[in-house]
Structure formats: structure tokens, C-alpha cells
Motif scaffolding. Structure first.
Motif, short mmCIF file in Angstrom:
data_model
loop_
_atom_site.label_atom_id
_atom_site.label_comp_id
_atom_site.label_asym_id
_atom_site.label_seq_id
_atom_site.Cartn_x
_atom_site.Cartn_y
_atom_site.Cartn_z
N VAL A 4 0.86 -1.20 0.00
CA VAL A 4 0.00 0.00 0.00
C VAL A 4 0.88 1.24 0.00
O VAL A 4 0.57 2.23 -0.64
CB VAL A 4 -0.93 0.08 1.24
CG1 VAL A 4 -2.36 0.23 0.82
CG2 VAL A 4 -0.73 -1.06 2.19
N LEU A 5 1.96 1.15 0.76
CA LEU A 5 2.88 2.28 0.83
C LEU A 5 4.24 1.82 0.39
O LEU A 5 4.69 0.74 0.77
CB LEU A 5 3.02 2.79 2.26
CG LEU A 5 1.80 2.90 3.14
CD1 LEU A 5 2.26 3.22 4.56
CD2 LEU A 5 0.89 3.99 2.62
N MET A 24 5.92 9.71 9.67
CA MET A 24 4.48 9.49 9.79
C MET A 24 3.71 10.53 8.98
O MET A 24 2.74 10.19 8.28
CB MET A 24 4.11 9.62 11.27
CG MET A 24 2.80 9.01 11.60
SD MET A 24 2.88 7.24 11.35
CE MET A 24 1.92 6.72 12.74
N ASN A 25 4.12 11.79 9.06
CA ASN A 25 3.43 12.86 8.33
C ASN A 25 3.56 12.67 6.83
O ASN A 25 2.61 12.96 6.08
CB ASN A 25 3.98 14.22 8.74
CG ASN A 25 3.59 14.57 10.17
OD1 ASN A 25 2.59 14.08 10.68
ND2 ASN A 25 4.40 15.39 10.83
N ILE A 26 4.71 12.18 6.41
CA ILE A 26 4.88 11.95 4.97
C ILE A 26 3.98 10.80 4.53
O ILE A 26 3.27 10.90 3.53
CB ILE A 26 6.36 11.68 4.63
CG1 ILE A 26 7.14 12.99 4.74
CG2 ILE A 26 6.50 11.07 3.25
CD1 ILE A 26 8.63 12.85 4.55
N ILE A 27 3.99 9.73 5.33
CA ILE A 27 3.12 8.60 5.00
C ILE A 27 1.66 9.03 4.95
O ILE A 27 0.90 8.63 4.07
CB ILE A 27 3.32 7.45 6.02
CG1 ILE A 27 4.69 6.81 5.81
CG2 ILE A 27 2.22 6.41 5.90
CD1 ILE A 27 5.07 5.79 6.85
N THR A 49 5.34 16.35 2.39
CA THR A 49 5.89 15.69 1.20
C THR A 49 7.41 15.60 1.32
O THR A 49 8.04 16.49 1.90
CB THR A 49 5.53 16.46 -0.09
OG1 THR A 49 5.68 17.85 0.17
CG2 THR A 49 4.11 16.18 -0.51
N PRO A 50 7.99 14.55 0.77
CA PRO A 50 9.44 14.38 0.86
C PRO A 50 10.17 15.47 0.09
O PRO A 50 9.65 15.98 -0.90
CB PRO A 50 9.69 13.02 0.21
CG PRO A 50 8.38 12.38 0.02
CD PRO A 50 7.35 13.45 0.04
N THR A 51 11.35 15.83 0.57
CA THR A 51 12.18 16.76 -0.18
C THR A 51 12.75 16.05 -1.41
O THR A 51 12.84 16.62 -2.49
CB THR A 51 13.34 17.27 0.70
OG1 THR A 51 12.83 17.65 1.97
CG2 THR A 51 14.02 18.46 0.06
N SER A 52 13.12 14.79 -1.22
CA SER A 52 13.54 14.00 -2.38
C SER A 52 13.17 12.54 -2.14
O SER A 52 12.80 12.16 -1.03
CB SER A 52 15.06 14.14 -2.59
OG SER A 52 15.74 13.59 -1.49
N ARG A 95 -14.09 5.01 7.32
CA ARG A 95 -13.67 3.63 7.04
C ARG A 95 -12.39 3.58 6.21
O ARG A 95 -12.36 2.96 5.13
CB ARG A 95 -14.78 2.87 6.32
CG ARG A 95 -15.99 2.71 7.21
CD ARG A 95 -17.16 2.18 6.43
NE ARG A 95 -18.40 2.41 7.18
CZ ARG A 95 -19.59 2.54 6.62
NH1 ARG A 95 -19.72 2.47 5.30
NH2 ARG A 95 -20.64 2.74 7.36
N PRO A 96 -11.32 4.21 6.71
CA PRO A 96 -10.07 4.18 5.97
C PRO A 96 -9.40 2.83 6.20
O PRO A 96 -9.68 2.16 7.19
CB PRO A 96 -9.26 5.29 6.63
CG PRO A 96 -9.74 5.32 8.04
CD PRO A 96 -11.20 4.94 7.99
N SER A 97 -8.52 2.44 5.27
CA SER A 97 -7.87 1.15 5.47
C SER A 97 -6.61 1.30 6.33
O SER A 97 -6.14 0.34 6.91
CB SER A 97 -7.54 0.51 4.12
OG SER A 97 -6.67 1.36 3.41
N ILE A 98 -6.08 2.52 6.38
CA ILE A 98 -4.84 2.71 7.13
C ILE A 98 -5.06 3.62 8.32
O ILE A 98 -5.63 4.71 8.19
CB ILE A 98 -3.76 3.35 6.22
CG1 ILE A 98 -3.56 2.49 4.97
CG2 ILE A 98 -2.44 3.54 6.98
CD1 ILE A 98 -2.84 3.20 3.87
N ILE A 99 -4.61 3.18 9.51
CA ILE A 99 -4.68 4.01 10.70
C ILE A 99 -3.27 4.40 11.09
O ILE A 99 -2.40 3.54 11.28
CB ILE A 99 -5.34 3.24 11.87
CG1 ILE A 99 -6.72 2.72 11.50
CG2 ILE A 99 -5.41 4.13 13.12
CD1 ILE A 99 -7.73 3.79 11.20
N LEU A 100 -3.03 5.72 11.17
CA LEU A 100 -1.72 6.22 11.59
C LEU A 100 -1.89 6.85 12.97
O LEU A 100 -2.75 7.70 13.16
CB LEU A 100 -1.21 7.28 10.61
CG LEU A 100 -1.10 6.89 9.14
CD1 LEU A 100 -0.57 8.06 8.32
CD2 LEU A 100 -0.20 5.67 8.97
N ALA A 101 -1.07 6.40 13.91
CA ALA A 101 -1.19 6.93 15.27
C ALA A 101 0.18 7.36 15.76
O ALA A 101 1.10 6.55 15.85
CB ALA A 101 -1.80 5.89 16.19
#
Ligand SMILES: Nc1ncnc2c1ncn2[C@@H]1O[C@H](COP(=O)(O)OP(=O)(O)OP(=O)(O)O)[C@@H](O)[C@H]1O
Ligand SMILES: [Mg+2]
Lengths: 428, 254
Positions: free
Chosen positions: B16-17, B63-66, B71-74, B174-180
Motif C-alpha cells: 500500500v505504501l 508518519m506525516n509523509i506517509i 511531502t518528501p524533499t527527495s 472507514r479508511p484502510s490505514i490508521i496512523l497513530a
């Protein structure tokens, strides 16, 4: 649509949390809207006052006079024009074909009119013929107008304007009484209905006598005015054209000569109206502009504060899926609502003033007379102003408020929309 | 390094990622700070991953990028096979709205609205009607055990309750990904365990769970532990002895 509704709700939540601040912020807009409405209200009133006032003159009547009423170009030259005398009127009337009425009038101010111990200084004495009353609607409020015979004979009869009547005969018993105009006795045979408005009340402050009697009383040195009623506005141009030709022939002017008389009509007053309107507009626009400038700076300022205070909220909203445009809308609506609150307060304020205009003015006069700045019995006739704000003005006010809200809110809203979510979430 | 890299059992399934040589740097005047230096990792559907590492190692940044908040710098970041760096604001917002549920250490609830309204918030941005929104938010709040607290404002709730509201908010689309990000950082051990019980239940239901934590106890719940240091992945291993919480919160989600 739902997007809009959903953007409005958080705006209300935010504003409700800071009610006092919201109201204070809108002060500039309140004042701005107040001026807009006030200006519209006064202009509206002036317009209707003008229409009412000049309706008296009739929109199909021309006034051939020594002077061009619109003033303007070389007044000195106009002063040296020959006067219009009764003989010229006679010739004019005889030759004029297309007019419904041709009536001479002559007037004189600064007279003394008295009845027993009541007297009136500086009212107008108006000399005319019997046709005068037919030209102007044909109605007397009481009694009758003078007849052709009376006019021809220069009888000692007078028809009073409403104001003269009220002043000299407070009991309303003028008919049949004898009064003295500059020492000469006249019998009151009629009273005219009220014709004037606040703007032109001289039409009620006059006494009408046969023109022959007028000459007897004051001599025939001054110039008279020939009233020419076209009998329909659509005929005005034709009649005007004919009247110029006839008057030129009466005056025996050669083809190259300038007209040495003025042809005037009600429209001459439109210049006066335009100037008055212009002044009201000028003052109004300046004040309004200033108020809105202050108002939008106030709102913009508070919106920047609001965005700063709610940086974290913006971060949260973005984290759960708000796009930049949704955030932009939310803050834009907040600013528009702020501005509309100001408009509503301004509207209430102006409506209150409109509704209680007479009480307010008499209150002000009472106050001024207390400190000796006004006569206690001063009255101001405000009937030309309506007691409600016209709906179109309200619409204008709302539109203006929305525009101010958008202009004031757009930069803070953009700042909010473009916030970096990570940094926003880290705030505080 | 390579021996510590976790290899998924089913390599045929697309992750997924997928992060490839991701760096994130901040310029502070003439100084450059590397929050992330060179991070490559893939996470598959229904993984349970913990990010660990000392303070300042780059966990939150990652985590924030995921989560498409940053967004990544590169480097390259593919979300469900799509390059995130080429997405516009609308597309990123949609991913955050529908695909990802965020849970923060500090809960991040809006203070002036009720628990229910907080949970409704993501649905507002997915254009769900008012009635449906209410129904779904109520459902989710009930499933995290807050049926009787729906009309309360955040400041009328305990920390654990607040975090459960925040989790309900994360789940409501109903998201498939939970970021905590340190979800238990502001909670006592018992309440923290309850929250971990919720994640366990979500994982059982098929969600992908990524948790940032300082605490070994918390990380022990995860099936895979990734350790960061100075913006790099130091270790990426399967957790052989997963801790299964006793308080397995029942979660009756539709
Ligand atoms: N906006 C920023 N500007 C400058 N430096 C930043 C910024 N955000 C993060 N950093 C730096 O990047 C590095 C990683 O930060 P990050 O927040 O990802 O750490 P973390 O692992 O989450 O730490 P903690 O456990 O304390 O939360 C830190 O050195 C931090 O100072
Ligand atoms: Mg962190």
C-alpha cells in the motif's frame, strides 16, 4: 450548495465564541452601511420632493421670461434685455396657435399684507388673469377665483395661498373679509389649496390679484412672465418652437439676432436637482468609502487574528480531508458574515432613525434651543423623507457588505488555506 | 543493514505504501536539518507496524509523509502505486479523508464542538449528507464505547475518552490505514492499554496499523518494528513475541 452550508456553520461557531469581538469588529461596516442607507434614503426623499415640488409647475408649461432661469451665460446681458410688458403678452397670445393656455403673471415680494392686527411681511403678490386657475388644475379650496370681468376691471379682489390664509385667518374664516395689501383694501374671494412642498413653499405664500390691479398698485415697470401651456408633454417641443418664433416676431427680431428673452421649463430645475444630488452623493460616498475602508481593515485584522488563533483547527481540518478551497471558503464566509452582521446593525440603526425622524429632529431642536442655538418653536418639515428604508437600498447595503466581507477576508482566508498542515498541527 | 530488512511473506502483492530513498530536510537559515536522510520501506495491507527511536530521530516526520500531510524533499513515495509528489491538493486531501485515519498524541479535537460533531468532521469533507453523517458518527462513537458521551465537548471528557473520540473520527470514513503518532503518550498505562485494544481489534478487522511510540510495551503490540535513528532506518524486524492486550476491546463496526 452543501459545500457552502458546511462552510457557513464553522463560521458561526467561531463567531459565537467571540460575540463581543465580532460586534466591535463590524463597527466600521456598521457606520459604512449606515451612511449608504442614509444617503440612499435622503436621495430618495429628495427625488420625491423634487418631483412633487416641480409637478406644481406642470411638465407641459413653458415660461417666457426676461431671464433664462438656468442662469448661466452672461447674466448682465440678460439684465439689459427689454422687459416683457402687457402689450407684448397680448400680441403673443393673439399670434400663438398651438398653445392650450397663454397666461401672464407678474410678481412682487416684500409686501405688507394685513388683516386687523395680523400681518405678513415679505409674502408674494401675484398678478395674473382669470385663466390662471384653469391652467393650474382649476381648483380653489374655498370660494372661487376671480372672473374675467374682475380681472379686466382690475377689481379689488384677492385669492389667498394656503400659507397666507393660515397666517392671517387662523380661524379659517377668510372668505368675504377685507384685508390690506400695502395699504390698499382687497376682498378675499377664494383660497387656494396647499400646493407647495418643503422645497418650494413660496407657491403657498402668495396672494393673487388681477394683473390690472397689480399694475395699478405697483406700476408696470417690472417684466412679466408669459406662461404657455402646451396641453401635453409630447407637444412641448412643437409649442416651444412656435413660441420662440412668435416671441421673436413680437419683438421684431431680425434673423441674425439672438433671442432677447428666455424660454424656461420645469426641466430647468433638473440642474438644481442634479447639483443637490451631486453634493449628497459626494459627501455620502466620501463618508461611506472612509467607513468601509476602516471597516474592512478592522475585519481583515480580526480575520488574521482568527486564523492565527485557529491554526491548529485548520491543521486538524486538513488532516481529516479539508481541501484548501474548503478552508478558504470557511474563512471567507466568516468574514462575510461578520460584515453582514455589521450591515444588519447599520440597517436597524438607519431604520430606527427613519421611523423616528420627526421625534429625533424635534428632540435635537429642543436640545439646541436649551443651549440657545435654536428658536424653541423651529419646525422642520421632513415629510419628503419616507419613514422606511426602501428595499432597493437594503439590497444595495447587503451587496456592499458582502463585497466588503470578501475583500477584507480574502487575504486572511488565503493564508489559512495555504497553511502547511504539519506546521498548523504543531501550533500552540 | 540488509539482513535486518523485513521481507514480506507475500511479495507478489503490491504494497500500500512504498517509500524509496525518501529524505526530508529543513533549512534553518544557512543550516540544513535532516529530519529524514534516506528512508526506504514498504508496508502491505493489514500490517501492524511500530515506529520506534529516540526523540528527534524522524518518526513523526516519517508518519506525516506517509499520511500525506507532508511531502518528501527527495525520493519517491508511492501510495497505492501512485506517486504522491505528483498529486495536487485535492487529491492529497481526498487520500487523507478516505484512505487514512490519523490519531495524534494530543488528540487534536476541535474544542468548541461536540464529540459527535468532531467525529462527523471528516464526513463533512467527503460530502456525506447530514443525516447519514449523524448515523455513521453515532455508530462509530458507540463502537468505541462513547454512546453516552456524544453531546459532550472535548473539555468535558477524560483523556482516554478524548482519544477514543479521536479514534472514532479516524475510523468514521472507514479508511484502510490508521496512523497513530504516540496515541498513548498522554494517557496512563491502563487507558493506554484500552486504546491499544482498539487498535488490535481494528487490525483483526483487516486495517493497516502504523503506530509511533517511545515505549517498548506499546511497540510490542505490533507485528513489525521499525527503529529509526538520525533520520535513517536502523532496524526493521518482525516482532516474534507479539503482546496481545488483555483488554481486547470489542469493536462492533459495520
Ligand atoms: N519544521 C521543522 N523545522 C526544522 N526542523 C524540524 C522541523 N520539524 C522537525 N524538525 C527536525 O527534524 C527532526 C525529526 O523530527 P521529528 O519530529 O520527526 O522527530 P520524532 O522522532 O518525532 O521525535 P519525538 O519522539 O520527540 O516526537 C528533529 O531534529 C526536528 O528538530
Ligand atoms: Mg514525534
Amino acid at each position: 450548495m452543501t459545500r457552502i452550508v458546511e462552510s457557513i456553520r464553522p463560521a458561526f461557531v467561531a463567531l459565537a465564541a467571540n460575540k463581543m469581538r465580532a460586534v466591535l469588529t463590524t463597527l466600521g461596516v456598521v457606520i459604512g452601511i449606515f451612511f449608504v442607507l442614509l444617503m440612499g434614503w435622503v436621495l430618495n426623499g429628495l427625488d420625491s420632493a423634487f418631483t412633487q415640488s416641480f409637478a406644481f409647475f406642470g411638465d407641459d408649461i413653458l415660461y417666457i421670461d426676461k431671464f433664462n432661469w438656468s442662469g448661466g451665460e452672461d447674466w448682465y446681458a440678460q439684465r439689459n434685455r427689454p422687459k416683457i410688458d402687457f402689450r407684448q403678452y397680448g400680441m403673443f397670445k393673439e399670434r400663438m396657435r398651438g398653445a392650450e393656455f397663454v397666461v401672464p403673471t407678474i410678481d412682487r415680494f416684500s409686501t405688507n399684507v394685513r388683516h386687523e392686527n395680523l400681518q405678513l411681511q415679505g409674502s408674494m403678490i401675484f398678478g395674473t388673469t382669470a385663466e390662471y386657475i384653469d391652467m393650474y388644475s382649476g381648483i380653489t379650496a374655498e370660494g372661487r377665483f376671480f372672473t374675467e370681468t374682475e380681472a379686466e376691471l382690475g377689481a379689488n379682489v384677492v385669492v389667498l395661498g394656503q400659507k397666507v390664509n393660515e397666517n392671517l385667518f387662523p380661524q379659517g374664516d377668510a372668505l368675504g373679509k377685507t384685508l390690506k395689501i400695502d395699504g390698499q383694501p382687497f376682498t378675499v374671494i377664494g383660497v387656494l389649496p396647499k400646493r407647495g412642498t418643503m422645497l418650494i413653499d413660496f407657491v403657498d405664500n402668495m396672494s393673487l390679484i388681477p394683473i390690472k390691479r397689480f399694475f395699478g398698485l405697483y406700476g408696470s415697470r417690472s417684466s412679466l412672465t408669459i406662461n404657455v401651456k402646451a396641453g401635453g408633454k409630447e407637444r412641448l417641443d412643437d409649442v416651444k418652437y412656435e413660441a420662440i418664433g412668435v416671441m421673436r416676431s413680437v419683438r421684431s427680431l431680425k434673423p441674425g439676432d439672438d433671442d432677447n428673452f428666455g424660454i424656461n421649463s420645469q426641466e430647468m430645475f433638473s440642474q438644481f436637482i442634479d447639483i443637490t444630488r451631486g453634493v449628497v452623493w459626494g459627501i455620502g460616498l466620501f463618508m461611506t468609502g472612509l467607513a468601509f475602508l476602516v471597516g474592512s481593515i478592522g475585519i481583515m485584522n480580526i480575520m488574521f487574528v482568527s486564523v492565527a488563533e485557529r491554526t491548529r483547527e485548520i491543521g486538524v481540518r486538513k488532516a481529516v480531508g479539508a481541501t484548501q478551497s474548503r478552508i478558504l471558503l470557511q474563512f471567507l464566509f466568516e468574514s462575510i458574515i461578520l460584515s453582514l452582521i455589521g450591515a444588519a446593525i447599520g440597517l436597524i440603526l438607519t431604520s430606527t432613525i427613519a421611523a423616528f425622524k420627526d421625534q429625533i429632529v424635534s428632540g435635537v431642536i429642543a436640545l439646541l434651543s436649551l443651549v440657545g442655538l435654536a428658536e424653541g418653536d423651529t419646525t422642520v418639515n421632513l415629510s419628503f423623507l419616507s419613514s422606511t428604508i426602501p428595499l432597493t437600498q437594503v439590497v444595495v447595503a447587503v451587496v456592499v457588505a458582502v463585497i466588503v466581507g470578501i475583500l477584507a477576508g480574502i487575504i486572511p482566508a488565503f493564508r489559512a488555506a495555504r497553511l502547511n498542515p504539519v506546521e498548523a498541527l504543531r501550533a500552540e | 543493514m540488509s539482513e535486518s530488512r523485513y521481507q514480506p511473506e507475500v511479495s507478489s502483492v503490491n504494497p500500500v505504501l512504498q517509500l524509496e530513498n525518501v529524505a526530508r530536510l529543513y533549512s534553518m537559515g544557512d543550516e540544513t536539518i535532516y529530519a529524514l536522510r534516506d528512508v526506504s520501506l514498504s508496508i502491505h495491507q493489514n500490517e501492524y507496524v511500530a515506529f520506534m527511536g529516540p526523540s528527534g530521530s524522524g518518526k513523526s516526520t516519517l508518519m506525516n509523509i506517509i499520511g500525506c500531510l507532508d511531502t518528501p524533499t527527495s525520493g519517491s513515495y508511492l501510495f497505492e502505486g501512485e506517486q504522491v509528489s505528483s498529486m495536487n491538493d485535492g487529491e492529497l486531501a481526498e487520500i487523507r479523508n478516505r484512505k487514512i485515519g490519523f490519531v495524534f498524541q494530543t488528540f487534536n479535537l476541535l474544542p468548541r464542538i461536540t464529540a459527535l460533531q468532531n467525529v462527523e468532521l471528516p464526513l463533512v469533507y467527503s460530502g456525506i449528507s447530514r443525516g447519514e453523517r449523524y448515523k455513521r458518527a453515532e455508530e462509530v462513537l458507540t463502537s468505541v464505547g462513547l454512546a453516552d458521551r456524544m453531546e459532550h465537548r472535548p473539555n468535558e471528557l477524560s483523556g482516554g475518552q478524548r482519544q477514543r473520540v479521536a479514534i472514532a473520527r479516524a475510523l468514521v470514513t472507514r479508511p484502510s490505514i490508521i496512523l497513530a503518532d504516540e496515541p498513548t503518550g498522554n494517557l496512563d498505562t491502563k487507558t493506554g492499554n484500552e486504546i491499544m485494544g482498539l487498535f488490535e481489534a481494528l487490525w483483526k478487522k483487516g486495517n493497516t496499523i502504523i503506530v509511533v511510540t517511545h515505549e517498548e510495551d506499546i511497540a510490542a503490540h505490533a507485528a513489525r518494528i521499525i527503529r529509526l535513528r538520525d533520520g535513517n532506518i536502523e532496524q526493521d524486524v518482525l516482532n516474534p513475541n507479539r503482546h496481545i492486550p488483555e483488554t481486547l476491546t470489542k469493536l462492533d463496526l459495520p
